[in-house]
Scaffold this motif. Structure first.
Motif, PDB file in Angstrom:
ATOM      1  N   GLU A 148       0.894  -0.809   0.307  1.00 52.41           N
ATOM      2  CA  GLU A 148       0.398   0.223   0.142  1.00 52.41           C
ATOM      3  C   GLU A 148       0.651   0.855   0.047  1.00 52.41           C
ATOM      4  O   GLU A 148       1.780   1.217   1.157  1.00 52.41           O
ATOM      5  N   TRP A 149       0.830   1.668  -0.975  1.00 51.29           N
ATOM      6  CA  TRP A 149       0.965   3.353  -1.148  1.00 51.29           C
ATOM      7  C   TRP A 149       2.897   2.739  -1.220  1.00 51.29           C
ATOM      8  O   TRP A 149       3.571   4.691  -1.583  1.00 51.29           O
ATOM      9  N   GLY A 150       2.771   2.267  -2.077  1.00 51.15           N
ATOM     10  CA  GLY A 150       3.901   1.986  -2.509  1.00 51.15           C
ATOM     11  C   GLY A 150       4.478   2.491  -3.867  1.00 51.15           C
ATOM     12  O   GLY A 150       5.232   2.205  -4.725  1.00 51.15           O
ATOM     13  N   GLU A 151       3.706   3.093  -4.513  1.00 54.45           N
ATOM     14  CA  GLU A 151       3.858   3.538  -6.202  1.00 54.45           C
ATOM     15  C   GLU A 151       5.415   4.589  -6.196  1.00 54.45           C
ATOM     16  O   GLU A 151       5.151   5.603  -5.363  1.00 54.45           O
ATOM     17  N   GLY A 152       5.838   4.157  -7.162  1.00 54.10           N
ATOM     18  CA  GLY A 152       7.438   5.609  -7.309  1.00 54.10           C
ATOM     19  C   GLY A 152       8.126   4.581  -6.706  1.00 54.10           C
ATOM     20  O   GLY A 152       8.996   5.131  -6.676  1.00 54.10           O
ATOM     21  N   SER A 153       8.181   3.563  -6.023  1.00 56.84           N
ATOM     22  CA  SER A 153       9.415   2.879  -6.015  1.00 56.84           C
ATOM     23  C   SER A 153       9.292   1.546  -5.957  1.00 56.84           C
ATOM     24  O   SER A 153      10.641   0.602  -6.664  1.00 56.84           O
ATOM     25  N   ALA A 154       8.254   0.399  -5.427  1.00 55.42           N
ATOM     26  CA  ALA A 154       7.867  -0.408  -5.262  1.00 55.42           C
ATOM     27  C   ALA A 154       8.128  -1.367  -6.274  1.00 55.42           C
ATOM     28  O   ALA A 154       8.148  -2.703  -6.285  1.00 55.42           O
ATOM     29  N   GLU A 155       8.333  -0.666  -7.563  1.00 52.14           N
ATOM     30  CA  GLU A 155       7.706  -1.141  -8.980  1.00 52.14           C
ATOM     31  C   GLU A 155       9.198  -1.915  -9.238  1.00 52.14           C
ATOM     32  O   GLU A 155       9.151  -2.817 -10.054  1.00 52.14           O
ATOM     33  N   ARG A 156       9.824  -1.094  -8.151  1.00 45.80           N
ATOM     34  CA  ARG A 156      11.701  -2.161  -8.907  1.00 45.80           C
ATOM     35  C   ARG A 156      11.691  -3.594  -8.043  1.00 45.80           C
ATOM     36  O   ARG A 156      12.165  -3.947  -8.700  1.00 45.80           O
ATOM     37  N   LEU A 157      11.031  -4.126  -7.637  1.00 46.23           N
ATOM     38  CA  LEU A 157      10.485  -5.237  -7.244  1.00 46.23           C
ATOM     39  C   LEU A 157      10.515  -6.499  -8.309  1.00 46.23           C
ATOM     40  O   LEU A 157      11.234  -7.442  -7.990  1.00 46.23           O
ATOM     41  N   SER A 158       9.682  -6.092  -9.253  1.00 45.29           N
ATOM     42  CA  SER A 158       9.450  -6.520  -9.656  1.00 45.29           C
ATOM     43  C   SER A 158       8.978  -6.476 -11.237  1.00 45.29           C
ATOM     44  O   SER A 158       7.872  -5.218 -10.982  1.00 45.29           O
ATOM     45  N   ALA A 159       9.660  -6.181 -12.344  1.00 46.76           N
ATOM     46  CA  ALA A 159       8.566  -5.700 -13.785  1.00 46.76           C
ATOM     47  C   ALA A 159       7.353  -6.581 -13.668  1.00 46.76           C
ATOM     48  O   ALA A 159       6.546  -5.665 -14.707  1.00 46.76           O
ATOM     49  N   ASP A 160       7.426  -7.755 -13.634  1.00 50.87           N
ATOM     50  CA  ASP A 160       5.687  -8.220 -13.507  1.00 50.87           C
ATOM     51  C   ASP A 160       5.162  -7.682 -12.183  1.00 50.87           C
ATOM     52  O   ASP A 160       5.344  -8.202 -11.375  1.00 50.87           O
ATOM     53  N   HIS A 161       4.575  -6.462 -12.261  1.00 53.89           N
ATOM     54  CA  HIS A 161       3.939  -5.950 -10.975  1.00 53.89           C
ATOM     55  C   HIS A 161       2.217  -5.655 -11.540  1.00 53.89           C
ATOM     56  O   HIS A 161       2.160  -5.387 -12.961  1.00 53.89           O
ATOM     57  N   LEU A 162       1.336  -5.619 -10.287  1.00 53.69           N
ATOM     58  CA  LEU A 162       0.075  -5.196 -10.541  1.00 53.69           C
ATOM     59  C   LEU A 162      -0.191  -4.103 -10.103  1.00 53.69           C
ATOM     60  O   LEU A 162      -0.219  -3.995  -9.072  1.00 53.69           O
ATOM     61  N   VAL A 163      -0.323  -2.555 -10.396  1.00 54.11           N
ATOM     62  CA  VAL A 163      -1.247  -1.385 -10.451  1.00 54.11           C
ATOM     63  C   VAL A 163      -2.357  -2.130  -9.652  1.00 54.11           C
ATOM     64  O   VAL A 163      -3.501  -1.686 -10.944  1.00 54.11           O
ATOM     65  N   VAL A 164      -2.998  -1.971  -8.158  1.00 56.90           N
ATOM     66  CA  VAL A 164      -4.442  -1.438  -8.447  1.00 56.90           C
ATOM     67  C   VAL A 164      -4.919  -0.044  -7.803  1.00 56.90           C
ATOM     68  O   VAL A 164      -4.516   0.108  -6.884  1.00 56.90           O
ATOM     69  N   ARG A 165      -5.523   0.598  -8.222  1.00 60.41           N
ATOM     70  CA  ARG A 165      -5.709   2.349  -8.420  1.00 60.41           C
ATOM     71  C   ARG A 165      -7.496   2.522  -7.607  1.00 60.41           C
ATOM     72  O   ARG A 165      -8.493   1.608  -8.394  1.00 60.41           O
ATOM     73  N   LEU A 166      -7.770   2.235  -6.370  1.00 58.53           N
ATOM     74  CA  LEU A 166      -8.928   2.559  -5.411  1.00 58.53           C
ATOM     75  C   LEU A 166      -9.282   4.169  -5.511  1.00 58.53           C
ATOM     76  O   LEU A 166      -8.929   4.955  -5.027  1.00 58.53           O
ATOM     77  N   HIS A 167     -10.420   3.931  -6.221  1.00 60.21           N
ATOM     78  CA  HIS A 167     -10.871   5.397  -5.117  1.00 60.21           C
ATOM     79  C   HIS A 167     -12.748   5.610  -4.743  1.00 60.21           C
ATOM     80  O   HIS A 167     -13.151   4.472  -5.027  1.00 60.21           O
ATOM     81  N   ARG A 168     -12.696   5.769  -4.060  1.00 60.35           N
ATOM     82  CA  ARG A 168     -14.264   5.727  -2.967  1.00 60.35           C
ATOM     83  C   ARG A 168     -15.104   7.280  -3.575  1.00 60.35           C
ATOM     84  O   ARG A 168     -14.894   7.844  -3.248  1.00 60.35           O
ATOM     85  N   ARG A 169     -15.945   6.839  -4.103  1.00 61.09           N
ATOM     86  CA  ARG A 169     -16.442   7.802  -4.984  1.00 61.09           C
ATOM     87  C   ARG A 169     -17.576   8.381  -3.803  1.00 61.09           C
ATOM     88  O   ARG A 169     -18.193   8.107  -2.366  1.00 61.09           O
TER      89      ARG A 169
END
Length: 152
Positions: free
Chosen positions: A107-128
């Motif tokens: 959680e909150w790792g976007e911008g850095s944790a991607e380097r752990l693996s080129a194979d990754h999934l970003v899940v964006r959540l927005h609460r209306r």
């Protein structure tokens, strides 16, 4: 691709579907504002993986390891919120070592944790304002082929 999740139970159910797909080495990054449902989604992921231990936000410890269940894949749940944008501290957690036997959810790792693996999934959540969660998937690497199975 956007998915509407009207209730918290729907968010958990989607997480369970995702958790059933996860294997050791998978990295999932959860993005969204406070209260969007990142930890709720992680509860579902943990249920789908069949790991043990109660899932709650690991804000004060940064990471929690949930031991593997019958599937043999542990869950490392990381909350980088407290790092306040200084994600270099993620290196101290040795998450790349955990990838040998665990799926890692950050959680909150976007911008850095991607380097752990080129194979990754970003899940964006927005609460209306009507309390419906909107979930958007951004697949990278092998996830490009795996996401259709998840949402199909």
């Amino acid at each position: 691709m956007s998915i509407e999740l009207p209730t918290a139970e729907d968010t958990v159910a989607f997480g369970e579907s995702l958790g059933r797909m996860l294997r050791a080495g998978d990295v999932v990054l959860l993005a969204g504002p406070l209260g969007a449902g990142k930890t709720v989604l992680t509860r579902g992921i943990a249920a789908g993986l069949g790991v043990s231990g109660r899932v709650s936000s690991p804000t004060f410890v940064l990471a929690r390891v949930h031991p593997a269940g019958e599937r043999g894949v542990a869950l490392v749940h990381v909350d980088a919120y407290r790092l306040g944008g200084d994600l270099t501290q993620l290196d101290d957690l040795d998450l790349d070592t955990d990838l040998e036997s665990a799926a890692v959810v950050v959680e909150w790792g976007e911008g850095s944790a991607e380097r752990l693996s080129a194979d990754h999934l970003v899940v964006r959540l927005h609460r209306r304002p009507d309390d419906v969660r909107e979930l958007t998937l951004e697949p990278h690497g092998s996830w490009v082929e795996r996401v259709p199975e998840l949402v199909g």
